[in-house]
Design a protein around this motif. Structure first.
Motif, mmCIF file in Angstrom:
data_model
loop_
_atom_site.group_PDB
_atom_site.id
_atom_site.type_symbol
_atom_site.label_atom_id
_atom_site.label_comp_id
_atom_site.label_asym_id
_atom_site.label_seq_id
_atom_site.Cartn_x
_atom_site.Cartn_y
_atom_site.Cartn_z
ATOM 1 N N SER A 21 0.824 -1.199 0.000
ATOM 2 C CA SER A 21 0.000 0.000 0.000
ATOM 3 C C SER A 21 0.867 1.261 0.000
ATOM 4 O O SER A 21 0.602 2.212 -0.742
ATOM 5 N N GLY A 22 1.894 1.265 0.806
ATOM 6 C CA GLY A 22 2.798 2.412 0.871
ATOM 7 C C GLY A 22 3.518 2.652 -0.440
ATOM 8 O O GLY A 22 3.739 3.807 -0.843
ATOM 9 N N ALA A 66 -4.572 4.522 -8.689
ATOM 10 C CA ALA A 66 -3.453 4.148 -7.814
ATOM 11 C C ALA A 66 -3.877 4.216 -6.344
ATOM 12 O O ALA A 66 -3.494 3.357 -5.543
ATOM 13 N N PHE A 67 -4.690 5.215 -6.001
ATOM 14 C CA PHE A 67 -5.166 5.290 -4.619
ATOM 15 C C PHE A 67 -6.103 4.120 -4.310
ATOM 16 O O PHE A 67 -6.013 3.519 -3.231
ATOM 17 N N LEU A 68 -6.959 3.789 -5.240
ATOM 18 C CA LEU A 68 -7.842 2.630 -5.057
ATOM 19 C C LEU A 68 -7.020 1.363 -4.875
ATOM 20 O O LEU A 68 -7.321 0.530 -4.008
ATOM 21 N N CYS A 69 -5.958 1.216 -5.661
ATOM 22 C CA CYS A 69 -5.075 0.052 -5.526
ATOM 23 C C CYS A 69 -4.405 0.028 -4.161
ATOM 24 O O CYS A 69 -4.257 -1.032 -3.558
ATOM 25 N N GLU A 71 -5.556 1.053 -1.416
ATOM 26 C CA GLU A 71 -6.540 0.607 -0.428
ATOM 27 C C GLU A 71 -6.887 -0.868 -0.609
ATOM 28 O O GLU A 71 -7.034 -1.598 0.369
ATOM 29 N N GLY A 72 -7.018 -1.313 -1.850
ATOM 30 C CA GLY A 72 -7.386 -2.708 -2.108
ATOM 31 C C GLY A 72 -6.273 -3.678 -1.772
ATOM 32 O O GLY A 72 -6.511 -4.750 -1.205
ATOM 33 N N ILE A 73 -5.049 -3.305 -2.111
ATOM 34 C CA ILE A 73 -3.918 -4.209 -1.880
ATOM 35 C C ILE A 73 -3.610 -4.317 -0.396
ATOM 36 O O ILE A 73 -3.034 -5.294 0.057
ATOM 37 N N LYS A 74 -4.026 -3.316 0.338
ATOM 38 C CA LYS A 74 -3.829 -3.320 1.791
ATOM 39 C C LYS A 74 -4.540 -4.522 2.423
ATOM 40 O O LYS A 74 -4.107 -5.038 3.449
ATOM 41 N N ASN A 75 -5.611 -4.964 1.787
ATOM 42 C CA ASN A 75 -6.408 -6.083 2.309
ATOM 43 C C ASN A 75 -6.112 -7.388 1.580
ATOM 44 O O ASN A 75 -6.951 -8.288 1.548
ATOM 45 N N TYR A 76 -4.930 -7.490 0.981
ATOM 46 C CA TYR A 76 -4.448 -8.719 0.343
ATOM 47 C C TYR A 76 -5.337 -9.178 -0.805
ATOM 48 O O TYR A 76 -5.504 -10.362 -1.035
#
Length: 161
Positions: A21-22, A66-69, A71-76
């Motif tokens: 996410s970072g 990219a912001f949506l990604c 947030e989404g990738i943060k939750n695996y």
């Protein structure tokens, strides 16, 4: 050693994928710096065309995606990794739109030929886009790897993912 790995994998159930996410957020930062560098340039009227409008529109879509990604990738969620790869490829393709064209172009101002984008600005712009793409690629790789590890761990535990 095996217990440590199991604990690390089990912790993933309750913690966020903050590294991936970072990296997505860092790619946004590099894109914003690119955006500022390109759009603050005011060399004649070379930038004032339909391509500028398309570039601004693409930039807004990129920032939102990219912001949506992030947030989404943060939750695996592994699907966002593929979107991040596509966004990274888009960042690399952008190098050949404005930076390369502006670096090769000249305009006449007060009867003098002036380069639209000097070499230093060109180098910075290319570096910002490459760094943005690299952050997205690394973030996507981390996201895919950790998502697959968590999925395998949950399947081994018999828990629905």
């Amino acid at each position: 050693m095996n217990d440590e790995k199991t604990v690390r994998l089990d912790r993933m159930r309750y913690t966020k994928n903050s590294m991936a996410s970072g990296l997505a957020l860092l790619s946004i930062l590099f894109d914003v710096i690119f955006f500022i560098s390109i759009y603050e340039s005011n060399v004649g009227s070379w930038y004032y065309n339909i391509l500028m409008g398309a570039s601004i529109l693409y930039n807004l879509i990129f920032l939102l995606a990219a912001f949506l990604c992030s947030e989404g990738i943060k939750n695996y969620k592994i699907g966002y990794s593929y979107v991040m790869i596509a966004l990274g490829l888009g960042q690399l393709a952008r190098i050949f739109i404005y930076p390369v064209k502006a670096h090769a172009a000249t305009v006449t101002i007060q009867e003098q030929a002036v380069t639209v984008m000097e070499t230093a600005q060109f180098t910075r712009c290319v570096a910002y886009l490459v760094l943005s793409a690299v952050c997205l690629f690394i973030g996507a790789y981390v996201g895919m790897t950790r998502s697959r590890q968590l999925k395998a761990h949950l399947e081994a535990l018999g828990v629905a993912a």
